[in-house]
Write a protein that holds these residues in place. Structure first.
Motif, mmCIF file in Angstrom:
data_model
loop_
_atom_site.group_PDB
_atom_site.id
_atom_site.type_symbol
_atom_site.label_atom_id
_atom_site.label_comp_id
_atom_site.label_asym_id
_atom_site.label_seq_id
_atom_site.Cartn_x
_atom_site.Cartn_y
_atom_site.Cartn_z
ATOM 1 N N ILE A 193 0.842 -1.196 0.000
ATOM 2 C CA ILE A 193 0.000 0.000 0.000
ATOM 3 C C ILE A 193 0.878 1.247 0.000
ATOM 4 C CG2 ILE A 193 -1.688 1.337 1.324
ATOM 5 C CD1 ILE A 193 -2.648 -1.383 2.462
ATOM 6 N N ARG A 194 1.919 1.220 0.833
ATOM 7 C CA ARG A 194 2.783 2.379 0.931
ATOM 8 C C ARG A 194 3.657 2.545 -0.303
ATOM 9 N NH1 ARG A 194 0.870 0.927 5.316
ATOM 10 N NH2 ARG A 194 0.597 2.315 7.098
ATOM 11 N N MET A 195 4.022 1.433 -0.899
ATOM 12 C CA MET A 195 4.853 1.513 -2.109
ATOM 13 C C MET A 195 4.102 2.182 -3.255
ATOM 14 S SD MET A 195 7.891 0.338 -1.652
ATOM 15 C CE MET A 195 8.574 -0.185 -3.225
ATOM 16 N N GLN A 196 2.781 2.018 -3.241
ATOM 17 C CA GLN A 196 1.997 2.620 -4.317
ATOM 18 C C GLN A 196 2.123 4.137 -4.301
ATOM 19 O OE1 GLN A 196 -2.058 1.289 -4.918
ATOM 20 N NE2 GLN A 196 -1.582 -0.705 -4.021
ATOM 21 N N GLN A 197 2.413 4.704 -3.104
ATOM 22 C CA GLN A 197 2.476 6.155 -3.001
ATOM 23 C C GLN A 197 3.876 6.706 -3.269
ATOM 24 O OE1 GLN A 197 0.812 5.994 0.834
ATOM 25 N NE2 GLN A 197 -1.110 5.291 -0.096
ATOM 26 N N THR A 198 4.846 5.836 -3.519
ATOM 27 C CA THR A 198 6.204 6.300 -3.799
ATOM 28 C C THR A 198 6.312 6.644 -5.287
ATOM 29 O OG1 THR A 198 6.937 4.084 -4.285
ATOM 30 C CG2 THR A 198 7.142 4.819 -1.987
ATOM 31 N N PRO A 199 7.408 7.291 -5.673
ATOM 32 C CA PRO A 199 7.599 7.592 -7.097
ATOM 33 C C PRO A 199 7.516 6.336 -7.973
ATOM 34 C CG PRO A 199 9.234 8.720 -5.760
ATOM 35 C CD PRO A 199 8.442 7.875 -4.833
ATOM 36 N N LEU A 200 7.954 5.221 -7.409
ATOM 37 C CA LEU A 200 7.894 3.958 -8.148
ATOM 38 C C LEU A 200 6.455 3.633 -8.498
ATOM 39 C CD1 LEU A 200 9.827 1.632 -9.021
ATOM 40 C CD2 LEU A 200 9.150 0.462 -6.934
ATOM 41 N N GLY A 201 5.550 3.931 -7.552
ATOM 42 C CA GLY A 201 4.136 3.625 -7.742
ATOM 43 C C GLY A 201 3.517 4.405 -8.883
ATOM 44 N N ALA A 202 4.135 5.516 -9.242
ATOM 45 C CA ALA A 202 3.602 6.295 -10.336
ATOM 46 C C ALA A 202 3.880 5.619 -11.672
ATOM 47 C CB ALA A 202 4.218 7.696 -10.311
ATOM 48 N N VAL A 203 4.935 4.838 -11.704
ATOM 49 C CA VAL A 203 5.341 4.194 -12.949
ATOM 50 C C VAL A 203 4.726 2.805 -13.084
ATOM 51 C CG1 VAL A 203 7.318 3.698 -14.400
ATOM 52 C CG2 VAL A 203 7.535 5.352 -12.524
ATOM 53 N N VAL A 204 4.810 2.039 -11.997
ATOM 54 C CA VAL A 204 4.357 0.642 -12.037
ATOM 55 C C VAL A 204 2.847 0.592 -11.810
ATOM 56 C CG1 VAL A 204 4.653 -1.630 -11.010
ATOM 57 C CG2 VAL A 204 6.579 -0.048 -11.112
ATOM 58 N N PRO A 205 2.118 -0.193 -12.589
ATOM 59 C CA PRO A 205 0.674 -0.331 -12.379
ATOM 60 C C PRO A 205 0.383 -0.829 -10.958
ATOM 61 C CG PRO A 205 1.345 -1.448 -14.392
ATOM 62 C CD PRO A 205 2.588 -0.990 -13.728
ATOM 63 N N TYR A 206 -0.641 -0.286 -10.318
ATOM 64 C CA TYR A 206 -0.883 -0.613 -8.911
ATOM 65 C C TYR A 206 -1.233 -2.092 -8.723
ATOM 66 C CZ TYR A 206 -5.959 -0.671 -9.629
ATOM 67 O OH TYR A 206 -7.216 -0.993 -10.042
ATOM 68 N N GLN A 207 -1.732 -2.747 -9.778
ATOM 69 C CA GLN A 207 -2.078 -4.171 -9.645
ATOM 70 C C GLN A 207 -0.860 -5.013 -9.283
ATOM 71 O OE1 GLN A 207 -3.132 -2.237 -12.154
ATOM 72 N NE2 GLN A 207 -5.296 -2.667 -12.619
ATOM 73 N N ILE A 208 0.292 -4.588 -9.786
ATOM 74 C CA ILE A 208 1.521 -5.324 -9.471
ATOM 75 C C ILE A 208 1.751 -5.308 -7.953
ATOM 76 C CG2 ILE A 208 4.032 -5.358 -9.749
ATOM 77 C CD1 ILE A 208 2.886 -6.020 -12.338
#
Lengths: 511, 314
Positions: free
Chosen positions: B264-279
């Motif tokens: 959940i927290r990773m989705q809010q990092t810059p990485l989360g902007a690039v990687v689809p949240y389903q991953i």
């Protein structure tokens, strides 16, 4: 009767009758057990001994009849009642939880369930006393699965003693024991009787019955066939009572052997899951000859049987079949070459417990006519074949559709024997073919093996029973720590001389 | 490194325990059932009905703790159904378990519609509030996360200790484990396999329902469909992961919750902007599978698990 009147009756069975479907396992059986006596219950496999004891203990409910313990009638189908009344049973198939320790298995059910704490230390102290008094040595914190069969049995006896059993029932206790373990068991039983316990000893081994019991009750086909004081009888008479006819153990007469069918030349095999492998074995199986392999169990017999049966291939050396070197070797290749296999463990390797007799008879022959063609089973033919085996080999069973797990060991073995012999094998691998069988089934299996030899088959007989090897074999090899001795013709070595080889001593001189 | 930053926050570890709590209850419930030899696939549905029943009871005016009791009793009722079919009647545990899951889930939804026919969004209740443990909660990082939880979370942790104690230190636990290893050993010692197994399934189902109730009464404040969302199945895997031992199963539940909180927290990092949240959503499940493979290889499965016991059968 033969028992002094001073000793009271501790247990009485009255008119017990039990049916499983069409099979009447017990038919109006009744007898009494007296204080401080060892009563042997003798009978062939399938005579109803185990069923009777399961009723006594409350595992089965009898269709008719009552069980009285110390004068009180037991409620049917309640093992708790028999236990509380002082009956302890050592089952043929142990009732132990493998992943739990000895102590846990003994304590199970002895402490009220809703109490806090297991009182392990008190249990431990009591068990130590019991195991010393009765000569039952076992490590209390060991997991059951790490114990030998003999040790597991000691745990079963301890379980009964821990609950203050006054009556001990042992169902075929020696079937799984080595001779030394059996002697230790007999010592324990004598100690128990000396302390006023009463013992029912179920067996089909006549010499044991003669050695340990005071009185013998014989069951035949579910009925009481006789009762006799042990000192008034002998093995021969007991065998007659048990089978209902005179018994003579088969002996193979000498024959001239034919050509060599299967030959092992300097074959070696690593242990790999077996206790011992094979170390440069030389062996020839000839048509019309029984080759006996004598030896203490766990000395490479398993490797030899796996090799001949197609479960293993030689790592070194050569295997020649009908004079040709063997290229591919597998169970199927062995079957196709005309090998018949009577496996050591008829439950694990010889049969599938929840398959019907019909299915079990075609386990090996199913991929070919007449049992199947173009990949489709012909169950009519299979069933007919099963019926033939049942009648020709005297397999006592409810019918070809019954699950094979319902059969006693002897009847199961007869069915396997029928499956092997009806396929017309040229080579027969008979690994412990009569282990655990009663005298009737034993004689029968041995006679059939001799008949197969006379018809030209090569028989490899592996047995731990030296008497059996001596009576049946045309030539004998001794196996010890994976080494196979030279071939000894019939009568060229005394049992004592063979014993020296079995202890692993002759090999050094021969090498 | 973002992951490290996340791992160093108290809110992360607080979330881990919060996510783990329902899993802990239900995993302990399933573990009890399986240790006695019964696979309880009713777990998913029992969690749903537990979530509904506890919430509904509070909404209807009962207190929070009575609500937990109602949830537990409802779960035990469905457990009794499961046990009756699988133990004395010896029916297939797979079929019965899935049946109980379907029945319990549907019953919850049906009862919801009956009770609240006119409602578009489910009403809220006043859920359990975090309770600070004096002194301990003042510790940095640890205190805020571990000792500032709702009472049900503390109860979940206590449950693990109780289950462990009962299984290994009491005659009841011994009999229960033996029933799952070799029922004939239990019977030969004069105990009733049927009673022990049924009792285990009923008690275990009660715990599963409390796990469900945590969702509506502690984590969220209302009941909505699909809220259990496969947690029951995760718990079945956690029992295997824990090799049928309470302590290890607790570890598994916390590990899974940690992955979940992390994603959940990773989705809010810059990485989360690039990687689809389903991953990210997938991560806990993939890691669970990996952990299962690694952990459960040497597990000692109760030998009589899923084997119905029929007396008098050879």
């Amino acid at each position: 009767m033969t028992v002094p009147p001073s000793r009271g009756v501790v247990l009485r069975l009255n008119g017990i009758t039990k049916r499983f479907g069409q099979l009447t396992a017990n038919d109006n059986v009744g007898f009494a057990l007296h204080e401080g006596e060892v009563l042997a219950l003798l009978g062939e496999n399938g005579a109803g001994k185990t069923t009777l004891m399961n009723i006594l203990f409350g595992h089965y409910t009898a269709d008719a009849g009552t069980v009285e313990v110390f004068g009180e009638v037991m409620p049917p189908g309640a093992p708790g009642a028999a236990l509380a009344a002082g009956v302890g049973m050592v089952h043929q198939h142990f009732t132990l939880a493998e992943n739990m320790t000895v102590l846990e298995n003994v304590l199970l059910g002895t402490v009220p369930l809703w109490r806090m704490g297991l009182a392990k230390s008190r249990g431990r102290t009591r068990l130590q006393v019991l195991s010393r008094d009765f000569g039952l040595k076992v490590h209390l914190d060991a997991q059951i699965k790490s114990l030998s069969v003999g040790e597991k049995q000691r745990v079963e006896i301890l379980k009964a003693l821990y609950r203050d059993a006054r009556i001990l029932i042992l169902d075929e206790p020696t079937a799984v024991l080595t001779p030394q373990e059996s002697d230790a068991l007999f010592d324990t039983l004598r100690k128990a009787v000396a302390r006023g316990l009463s013992v029912i000893f179920i067996s089909h081994k006549l010499h044991e019955v003669m050695a340990i019991s005071e009185r013998v009750i014989v069951l035949r086909h579910g009925r009481l066939a006789g009762e006799v004081a042990t000192r008034d009888t002998d093995r021969h008479k007991l065998a007659e009572m048990m089978v209902g006819a005179e018994v003579t153990l088969p002996r193979a007469e000498a024959r001239t052997p034919g050509e060599t069918l299967l030959q092992l030349a300097d074959v070696s095999l690593s242990a790999e899951g077996r206790r011992v492998g094979l170390d440069g074995a030389n062996l020839s199986l000839r048509a019309g000859q029984i080759t006996g392999i004598a030896g203490v169990s766990g000395n490479g017999q398993a490797a030899l049987a796996d090799l001949v049966g197609g479960l293993a291939t030689p790592e070194r050396g050569e295997m020649r079949l009908f004079g040709q070197p063997v290229q591919t070797w597998s169970p199927r290749a062995a079957l196709n070459a005309g090998l018949g296999r009577i496996p050591e463990d008829r439950h694990k390797q010889g049969s599938i417990a929840d398959f019907s007799l019909t299915e079990n008879t075609v386990l090996e022959g199913y991929p070919a006519p007449p049992f199947s063609s173009s990949g489709i089973m012909n169950w009519g033919k299979a069933r007919h074949h099963a019926e033939e085996i049942i009648s020709r080999y005297d397999v006592r069973c409810p019918g070809p559709d019954a699950r094979i797990r319902l059969l006693s060991g002897g009847n199961m073995q007869k069915l396997i024997l029928g499956r092997v012999l009806e396929a017309g094998p040229r080579i027969i691998l008979a690994n412990q073919p009569v282990r655990g069988l009663d005298i009737g089934a034993l004689t029968y299996v041995q006679e059939r093996l001799i008949a197969a030899r006379d018809a030209g088959a090569a028989v490899l007989l592996i047995s731990e029973d030296l008497d059996e090897i001596l009576a049946l074999s045309d030539v004998i090899h001794v196996i010890s720590e994976g080494r196979v001795s030279p071939e000894f013709p019939r009568g060229s070595k005394t049992p004592a001389e063979l014993g020296v080889w079995m202890a692993g001593q002759g090999f050094d001189h021969a090498a | 490194m973002e992951i490290l930053d996340i791992l160093m926050t108290a809110s992360f570890w607080g979330a881990v325990l919060r996510i783990a709590s329902p899993l802990i209850f239900a995993t302990m419930g399933e573990l009890i059932c399986e240790r006695a030899g019964v696979l309880n696939l009713g777990i998913e549905g029992i969690m749903v009905i537990g979530a509904f029943a506890g919430w509904m009871a509070v909404y209807a005016g009962l207190g929070l703790w009575p609500g937990v009791m109602v949830a537990m009793a409802t779960g035990m009722l469905f457990g009794l159904l499961h046990a009756t079919l699988t133990v004395p009647l010896g029916l297939s545990q797979h079929v019965v378990g899935l049946g109980v899951t379907l029945l319990a889930t549907s019953s919850a939804y049906y009862a919801y519609r009956l009770a609240l026919p006119e409602v578009t969004s489910p009403p809220r209740i006043e859920p359990f509030q975090p309770v600070d443990i004096p002194v301990l909660s003042d510790l940095p990082l640890l205190g805020e996360s571990l000792f500032s939880q709702t009472p049900l979370t503390y109860l979940a942790l206590a449950t693990v200790a109780v289950v462990g104690f009962v299984l290994y230190r009491t005659p009841l636990g011994l009999a229960l484990r033996a029933a799952g290893e070799n029922p004939s050993a239990v019977e030969a010692q004069g105990l009733s396999v049927t009673a022990i197994r049924m009792g285990a399934v009923v008690a275990g189902s009660g715990l599963m329902a409390v796990g469900g109730a945590f969702l509506t009464m502690s984590a969220f404040s209302s009941f909505f469909f699909e809220m259990v969302n496969g947690r029951g199945w995760i718990c079945i895997a956690l029992v295997v992961f824990g090799a049928w031992r309470p302590g290890k199963a607790l570890l598994g539940a916390i590990l899974f919750a940690a992955f979940d909180a992390l994603q959940i927290r990773m989705q809010q990092t810059p990485l989360g902007a690039v990687v689809p949240y389903q991953i990210f959503l997938m991560v806990p499940y993939v890691l669970s599978i990996l952990a299962l493979v690694l952990m459960s290889r040497r597990a000692e499965v109760p030998e009589a698990l899923m084997v119905p016991y029929n007396r008098g059968e050879r």
